[in-house]
Design a protein around this motif. Sequence first.
Motif, PDB file in Angstrom:
ATOM      1  N   GLN A 139       2.920   0.692  -0.330  1.00  0.00           N
ATOM      2  CA  GLN A 139       3.051   1.295  -1.653  1.00  0.00           C
ATOM      3  C   GLN A 139       3.373   0.271  -2.738  1.00  0.00           C
ATOM      4  N   THR A 164       2.490  11.469  -9.612  1.00  0.00           N
ATOM      5  CA  THR A 164       2.429  10.216  -8.862  1.00  0.00           C
ATOM      6  C   THR A 164       1.978   9.077  -9.774  1.00  0.00           C
ATOM      7  N   GLU A 165       1.869   7.870  -9.175  1.00  0.00           N
ATOM      8  CA  GLU A 165       1.406   6.698  -9.912  1.00  0.00           C
ATOM      9  C   GLU A 165      -0.114   6.531  -9.861  1.00  0.00           C
ATOM     10  N   CYS A 183      -0.054   9.082  -2.267  1.00  0.00           N
ATOM     11  CA  CYS A 183      -0.559   8.303  -3.415  1.00  0.00           C
ATOM     12  C   CYS A 183       0.294   7.067  -3.664  1.00  0.00           C
ATOM     13  N   HIS A 184      -0.368   5.985  -4.089  1.00  0.00           N
ATOM     14  CA  HIS A 184       0.321   4.835  -4.648  1.00  0.00           C
ATOM     15  C   HIS A 184      -0.438   4.429  -5.918  1.00  0.00           C
TER      16      HIS A 184
END
Length: 325
Positions: free
Chosen positions: A128, A254-255, A228-229
């Motif tokens: 991540q 998320t990012e 998610c990352h």
Amino acid sequence: MRRLDLQVIDQALRWSKQGHPLWLCTVLATFGSSPREPGAMLVACQDGEHLGSLSGGCVEEDFLDRLRQGEFAKPVQQVRYGGQGNESAARRVQLPCGGSLDILVERLEPSVSTVAYLEMFHATLLGQQSLIRRIPLDGRAAYFDPNESPGPTILQEDGIVGVRVGPALRLIIAGISPVSEACASFASTLGFEVIVCDPREELCRSFAVPGVDVVAMLPSSFILSGGCHAATAVVALTHDPRIDDLAMIEAVRTEAFYIGVMGSRKTSQQRAVRLQRSGGLSAEQVGRIAMPIGLGLGSKTPSEIALAVMADIVRVHRGQPRDAL
């Protein structure tokens, strides 16, 4: 391709654990036209076995030939191909595209420290968090630093080369549809790690795109679980709000660098209202969602829609504004 980077480090780890010295090459800079970008990698053994790419083939051929002859014995060195490189006229390779590129060559002896270095590299590509790989040009051991802000892939300062390293590009496809299949195929070709999520087990069993992971669960649950990352794109492609809307609600928290959902302009306007009223999203969160998804290519067929979707994802990843196209 980011996925190719992961394959390169996988192979480097295998060779190192088997006791082979290896050479890890990284493209530092390109001048003029060049087929690979800074950060591209190749790993090789002295017998010429290799994985990865630095150019269209001419550079690799020369590098491997010189490696077999015993060159590149230093722990670290830089080599320029094309242009006005510092190689002799007999050694200099002129790239057919007319450009040139600088390459960093690391000689890595089989050791516990080399395996630890490559394992950290491997974990970063899968994880991540982004890091900066620091390679001292005086031959001292390479190391990793936190990557606290965005910037160019290659950093050169005080006799140390820095290379930003991050997770492999990931595409999460929310829901299975004809567009999903075409999109997964395009994304896999582009080097993305592709994950398709759908709670309908019968559709998951029939989804057969090579190299794609299929998860029989709600996409929103997968995203909520940490799927998610910052190098992730999330696309919803079913026209089913029970799948698409829930995925969007979780994705905007998320990012993920790209979030989009398929639908007409009218459907997208209705979804925006619904996501704020029922989903509790703010106007800013809704503004992160590309809807209608993709570039306006006039797409009609599933493959054309998938092309428009992936083109828009690549555009955002490369930092290109729509009005620059």
